[in-house]
Design a protein around this motif. Structure first.
Motif, PDB file in Angstrom:
ATOM      1  N   GLU A 262      40.010   8.369 -21.317  1.00 50.13           N
ATOM      2  CA  GLU A 262      38.692   8.515 -21.950  1.00 50.13           C
ATOM      3  C   GLU A 262      37.826   9.568 -21.268  1.00 50.13           C
ATOM      4  O   GLU A 262      37.168  10.361 -21.953  1.00 50.13           O
ATOM      5  N   PRO A 263      37.801   9.648 -19.913  1.00 49.93           N
ATOM      6  CA  PRO A 263      36.975  10.689 -19.291  1.00 49.93           C
ATOM      7  C   PRO A 263      37.495  12.113 -19.499  1.00 49.93           C
ATOM      8  O   PRO A 263      36.721  13.065 -19.407  1.00 49.93           O
ATOM      9  N   LEU A 264      38.802  12.280 -19.771  1.00 49.47           N
ATOM     10  CA  LEU A 264      39.382  13.620 -19.822  1.00 49.47           C
ATOM     11  C   LEU A 264      39.676  14.117 -21.232  1.00 49.47           C
ATOM     12  O   LEU A 264      39.709  15.337 -21.449  1.00 49.47           O
ATOM     13  N   LEU A 265      39.898  13.220 -22.179  1.00 44.88           N
ATOM     14  CA  LEU A 265      40.334  13.636 -23.509  1.00 44.88           C
ATOM     15  C   LEU A 265      39.335  13.203 -24.573  1.00 44.88           C
ATOM     16  O   LEU A 265      38.723  12.141 -24.465  1.00 44.88           O
ATOM     17  N   THR A 266      39.198  14.035 -25.590  1.00 44.91           N
ATOM     18  CA  THR A 266      38.401  13.638 -26.747  1.00 44.91           C
ATOM     19  C   THR A 266      39.193  12.635 -27.584  1.00 44.91           C
ATOM     20  O   THR A 266      40.398  12.440 -27.384  1.00 44.91           O
ATOM     21  N   VAL A 267      38.529  12.008 -28.524  1.00 48.44           N
ATOM     22  CA  VAL A 267      39.209  11.023 -29.368  1.00 48.44           C
ATOM     23  C   VAL A 267      40.327  11.679 -30.172  1.00 48.44           C
ATOM     24  O   VAL A 267      41.424  11.117 -30.313  1.00 48.44           O
ATOM     25  N   ASP A 268      40.091  12.868 -30.698  1.00 51.34           N
ATOM     26  CA  ASP A 268      41.140  13.562 -31.451  1.00 51.34           C
ATOM     27  C   ASP A 268      42.341  13.860 -30.565  1.00 51.34           C
ATOM     28  O   ASP A 268      43.499  13.702 -30.990  1.00 51.34           O
ATOM     29  N   GLN A 269      42.099  14.311 -29.347  1.00 54.03           N
ATOM     30  CA  GLN A 269      43.198  14.583 -28.420  1.00 54.03           C
ATOM     31  C   GLN A 269      43.945  13.299 -28.074  1.00 54.03           C
ATOM     32  O   GLN A 269      45.173  13.304 -27.935  1.00 54.03           O
TER      33      GLN A 269
ATOM     34  N   ASP B 206      22.509   3.744 -16.139  1.00 55.69           N
ATOM     35  CA  ASP B 206      21.357   4.641 -16.155  1.00 55.69           C
ATOM     36  C   ASP B 206      21.578   5.660 -17.266  1.00 55.69           C
ATOM     37  O   ASP B 206      22.409   6.568 -17.135  1.00 55.69           O
ATOM     38  N   LEU B 207      20.843   5.529 -18.353  1.00 59.64           N
ATOM     39  CA  LEU B 207      21.062   6.357 -19.540  1.00 59.64           C
ATOM     40  C   LEU B 207      20.191   7.610 -19.568  1.00 59.64           C
ATOM     41  O   LEU B 207      20.241   8.369 -20.533  1.00 59.64           O
ATOM     42  N   GLN B 208      19.401   7.847 -18.523  1.00 56.02           N
ATOM     43  CA  GLN B 208      18.585   9.060 -18.499  1.00 56.02           C
ATOM     44  C   GLN B 208      19.431  10.335 -18.617  1.00 56.02           C
ATOM     45  O   GLN B 208      19.062  11.250 -19.380  1.00 56.02           O
ATOM     46  N   PRO B 209      20.560  10.459 -17.892  1.00 55.77           N
ATOM     47  CA  PRO B 209      21.363  11.690 -18.033  1.00 55.77           C
ATOM     48  C   PRO B 209      21.868  11.916 -19.456  1.00 55.77           C
ATOM     49  O   PRO B 209      22.004  13.060 -19.889  1.00 55.77           O
ATOM     50  N   VAL B 210      22.161  10.829 -20.194  1.00 55.92           N
ATOM     51  CA  VAL B 210      22.627  10.977 -21.574  1.00 55.92           C
ATOM     52  C   VAL B 210      21.525  11.567 -22.442  1.00 55.92           C
ATOM     53  O   VAL B 210      21.768  12.471 -23.261  1.00 55.92           O
ATOM     54  N   LEU B 211      20.292  11.091 -22.271  1.00 58.45           N
ATOM     55  CA  LEU B 211      19.167  11.630 -23.045  1.00 58.45           C
ATOM     56  C   LEU B 211      18.791  13.034 -22.584  1.00 58.45           C
ATOM     57  O   LEU B 211      18.344  13.858 -23.390  1.00 58.45           O
TER      58      LEU B 211
ATOM     59  N   VAL C 106      31.357   5.977 -19.972  1.00 52.64           N
ATOM     60  CA  VAL C 106      30.267   5.243 -19.327  1.00 52.64           C
ATOM     61  C   VAL C 106      30.384   5.255 -17.812  1.00 52.64           C
ATOM     62  O   VAL C 106      29.434   4.891 -17.113  1.00 52.64           O
ATOM     63  N   LEU C 107      31.541   5.692 -17.273  1.00 50.86           N
ATOM     64  CA  LEU C 107      31.689   5.733 -15.822  1.00 50.86           C
ATOM     65  C   LEU C 107      30.680   6.681 -15.185  1.00 50.86           C
ATOM     66  O   LEU C 107      30.276   6.492 -14.041  1.00 50.86           O
ATOM     67  N   SER C 108      30.282   7.699 -15.927  1.00 50.23           N
ATOM     68  CA  SER C 108      29.364   8.697 -15.383  1.00 50.23           C
ATOM     69  C   SER C 108      27.925   8.216 -15.322  1.00 50.23           C
ATOM     70  O   SER C 108      27.085   8.875 -14.719  1.00 50.23           O
ATOM     71  N   VAL C 109      27.608   7.067 -15.931  1.00 49.71           N
ATOM     72  CA  VAL C 109      26.215   6.608 -15.965  1.00 49.71           C
ATOM     73  C   VAL C 109      26.052   5.227 -15.332  1.00 49.71           C
ATOM     74  O   VAL C 109      25.034   4.564 -15.536  1.00 49.71           O
ATOM     75  N   LEU C 110      27.044   4.795 -14.549  1.00 55.71           N
ATOM     76  CA  LEU C 110      26.889   3.533 -13.832  1.00 55.71           C
ATOM     77  C   LEU C 110      25.784   3.663 -12.795  1.00 55.71           C
ATOM     78  O   LEU C 110      25.661   4.673 -12.110  1.00 55.71           O
TER      79      LEU C 110
END
Length: 773
Positions: free
Chosen positions: A204-211, A700-705, A768-772
């Motif tokens: 999930e962290p390395l590939l898109t859903v299509d990939q 922490d969802l601030q980076p996503v926004l 979501v690992l990037s926003v823990l």
């Protein structure tokens, strides 16, 4: 003549005069193969094939759920329903393996299966079918099962046959340990374990859903090639072991039409399967499967409906399979059963304390440890009870049936029958009853308890009530340290009582009944749907809506009933936004109890979008909440997915869009992608404002926004300190296309700068690992 003493699973036919033996046709072990057959290469081939097949089987499950989540509102029930679907297909695959191996034998079953391997090509690569989103009046569960069937049904069934089928093939091949090929089951579970952990941490962290979809299809092709090789080797080695020549084998009569006989199980010195064996396998396999899904739902409801939190319990469940079936012994360790009972009692004691504010870092490890101990105890019992190789496919068929029943309980029966998450509590209560059924330590205390069971049970009940009340008080008033101390006391008492089966059930039942009484206090409405379990509580002059352990809104029942509360208080960030003029047309995704409607003024229009009709009924019921009925603005409530509803609205028609859609405390990932944000942007007027509620205990969802703001080229601000009539911190992010509007907001004490860290989520990629936190 038929021997009436033979179990139904062992057919009895007339002895053959020539050609392959009946044991070969019916799937019985062939005679030992010559030394040339016992090559290490056969072991490696079958092990790698089992590993690859199991990896594909369990990688595709979180992948499919990831694709489906946006269409079903991010509900945690997507996973339990999907698990039911996958377990039913696994059962069908095992049934196919059982029937075909017994019907066709080593000569014909491999060729038949090679043809079956070609069927899934029409369904690859996996993709979301048309009309995947259920209608408002359509059952989400039935529609989800229909969608899953179209997406992955055929490929999944074919791969699911690999577990028992490869083991049966190996028993025919004459390779090392061909008489006990259960070691391949451990190889399969290692593949399952690796596949599950690889998805959230690597794939999930390395590939898109299509990939991911394309990569899985390539993996299926590799699996089909390996399986075909195993089938060819099996057929050739089995014929060589029987001393057949290709010419003779080709002239053999068709096993599907030959009338032959086989020695009975008694004559061969083998033991048949009894009804008690079947029932034991069924019940013991049901318990960990059902408990795994119940724990997953319990955790994901209050954290996030994301594949990461679904994968970890399933990975632990499979890890116990690996360890249990790697054992050669035929006895299950009694210590594992006692530890499982202790863990179940502790988990039960923690249920009321979770609502008292125990941190997730304590709750989650305890539940994971409990699931691991219970699963290992059950799987070790299954491994100890495994039958002879002749009954291998029947054994796996029954185990798969137990797993499917666990999925049926969590995915279909419980949401329809129970108005709260009773299945989790009931399963914990069943642990001592099912796992200690063979217990009976001849200790002095045990013998005394057997003679004076009534008095001993009363003492246990009184002690349990005392400890349980102490634990609840400590969790509510004395903090985590005291709660840990009481957990130690509960564990010690459970360990002492686990020496006797009947006594171990006493504290479990007492805690269960006490919790049911406690949770019922103050409850004025309770209901459960596909999207969650809701409870309205009347306390201290307030009505509160609870989803899991998360508060979703409250309203005073006196003259303060018109005041917005909690995250939406006037003294907080959202209140400062509604203090601004020119907010004539407002769209809100997520209804709750309708608190935001309290900000409405005459001439304004508020459009709420809520995916769960039950929440709409709760907010509209004047006996529960009156925010909607008391609203001064023109209020419209639509039932449906928030993103799809916003996309259907006219462009440039909204002054303010508020995203407040949370399933308990979880993240609706599909609402926060840059693709979704671009859609929302098209619905705002040039000076409009987008507000996103990101309060969360884990992420922490601030980076996503921040990533969304950078993609849109908009300014953004972060707001907190929502102190209202009840102290509740609310975290909000404001985004606007108009230069200067957000800058003006940052001048107030309620707003500040948004983080500079950036994480971009798209419909095709998110982790979501990037926003823990």
């Amino acid at each position: 003549m038929t021997d009436n003493t033979v179990p139904p699973s062992v057919p009895v036919l007339d002895p053959p005069r020539e050609g392959p033996s009946a044991r070969e046709r019916e799937g019985s072990p062939v005679d030992p193969a010559p030394a040339s057959v016992r090559a290490p290469g056969i072991v490696a081939l079958f092990t790698v094939t089992a590993f690859v097949g199991a990896s594909l089987l369990f990688v595709v499950q979180p992948l499919i759920a990831r694709i489906l989540l946006p269409a079903y509102g991010g509900s945690a029930t997507v996973w339990s329903t999907s698990s039911l679907f996958f377990q039913v297909l696994l059962l069908l695959g095992y049934l196919y393996s059982h029937v075909t191996t017994r019907r066709f034998g080593p000569r014909w079953q491999p060729p038949v299966h090679l043809l079956a391997l070609l069927a899934p090509v029409v369904a690859l690569p996996v993709a979301l079918p048309l009309e995947a989103v259920p209608g408002v009046e359509t059952s989400p569960v039935l529609w989800l099962l229909r969608t899953l069937t179209l997406m992955i049904g055929l490929p999944f069934v074919v791969i699911s046959t690999s577990g028992p089928l490869l083991q049966r093939w190996y028993s025919w091949s004459g390779g090392p340990r061909a008489e006990d090929p259960y070691f391949l089951f451990a190889a399969s579970n290692v593949g399952s374990f690796v596949g599950l952990l690889a998805y959230p941490f690597v794939i999930e962290p390395l590939l898109t859903v299509d990939q991911q979809r394309v990569a899985w299809s390539v993996g299926f092709a590799l699996f089909a090639l390996l399986t075909a090789t195993c089938g060819i080797v099996t057929r050739s080695k089995a014929r060589a072991a029987l001393g057949e020549s290709p010419r003779v084998a080709e002239s053999d009569p068709d096993p599907a039409t030959s009338v032959t006989s086989e020695p009975s199980a008694t004559e061969r010195g083998q033991v048949g399967i009894t009804r008690r064996d079947l029932l034991t396998w069924l019940v013991i396999s049901f318990l960990p499967s059902a408990l795994m899904l119940a724990v997953t739902s319990h955790i994901s409801t209050d954290v996030a409906a994301i594949p990461l939190l679904w994968v970890i319990p399933l990975a632990l469940y499979l890890a116990t399979f690996i360890v249990a079936f790697a054992r050669i012994g035929r006895t299950a360790p009694r210590l594992s059963r006692r530890l499982a009972v202790v863990a179940a009692v502790v988990a039960l004691a923690l249920i009321p304390q979770e609502a008292g504010g125990l941190p997730l870092w304590l709750i989650v490890p305890v539940l994971m440890a409990m699931l691991t101990l219970v699963s290992y105890a059950a799987h070790a019992q299954l491994a100890a009870d495994r039958p002879d190789v002749e009954h291998l496919t029947a054994f796996y068929l029954v185990v798969a049936t137990g797993g499917a029943l666990g999925g049926l309980l969590n995915g279909v029966i419980a949401p329809l029958v129970f108005d709260r998450v009773w299945e989790y509590w009931i399963l914990l209560a069943l642990v001592p009853v099912l796992l200690l059924r063979r217990a009976g330590a001849p200790s002095r205390i045990g013998r005394y308890a057997d003679r004076n069971w009534a008095a001993f049970a009363i003492v246990c009940m009184c002690g349990t009530i005392f400890v349980f009340a102490s634990a609840l008080t400590a969790a509510t008033f004395a903090g985590t340290g005291a709660a840990l101390a009481t957990v130690v006391v509960v564990a010690g008492g459970a360990w002492w009582l686990s020496a006797r089966r009947g006594l171990a059930a006493v504290p479990v039942l007492v805690i269960l009944l006490a919790f049911a009484v406690l949770q019922g206090q103050g409850t004025i409405d309770q209901r459960r749907t596909f999207y969650g379990s809701y409870r309205v509580v009347s306390t201290d002059g307030q009505h509160q809506l609870m989803h899991g352990t998360t508060l979703h809104g409250l309203q005073w029942q006196d003259d303060r009933r018109y005041e917005p509360t909690t995250y939406y208080a006037k003294s907080g960030s959202l209140g400062s936004v509604f203090a601004q003029p020119a907010l004539n047309d407002v769209a809100v995704v997520g209804l709750g109890v309708g608190t935001i409607a309290a900000y409405g003024k005459p001439g304004q229009r508020f459009t709420f979008v809520e995916i769960d009709p039950a929440v709409v009924d709760i907010a509209r019921d004047p006996r529960l909440f009156t925010y909607l009925a008391d609203a001064k603005a023109d209020v419209d409530v639509q039932v449906g997915d928030g993103r799809l509803a916003l996309e259907a609205m006219p462009d440039a028609s909204k002054d303010l869009i508020i995203l407040d859609a949370f399933s308990s405390d979880s993240i609706p990932v599909h609402l926060l992608t840059v693709d979704a944000m671009r859609s929302y942007a098209s619905k705002l007027r040039p000076d409009g404002l987008l507000m996103v509620h990101i309060s969360n205990r884990v992420f922490d969802l601030q980076p996503v926004l921040r990533g969304a703001a950078d993609d849109l080229g908009w300014d953004a601000a972060f707001g907190t300190k929502a102190e209202g009539v009840r102290s509740t911190v609310g975290e909000w992010v404001a985004l606007s296309p108009r230069d200067g509007r957000v800058a003006e907001m940052r001048r107030s004490t309620a707003w500040g700068p948004l983080t500079t860290d950036s994480t971009t989520w798209t419909d095709d990629y998110s982790s979501v690992l990037s926003v823990l936190r």
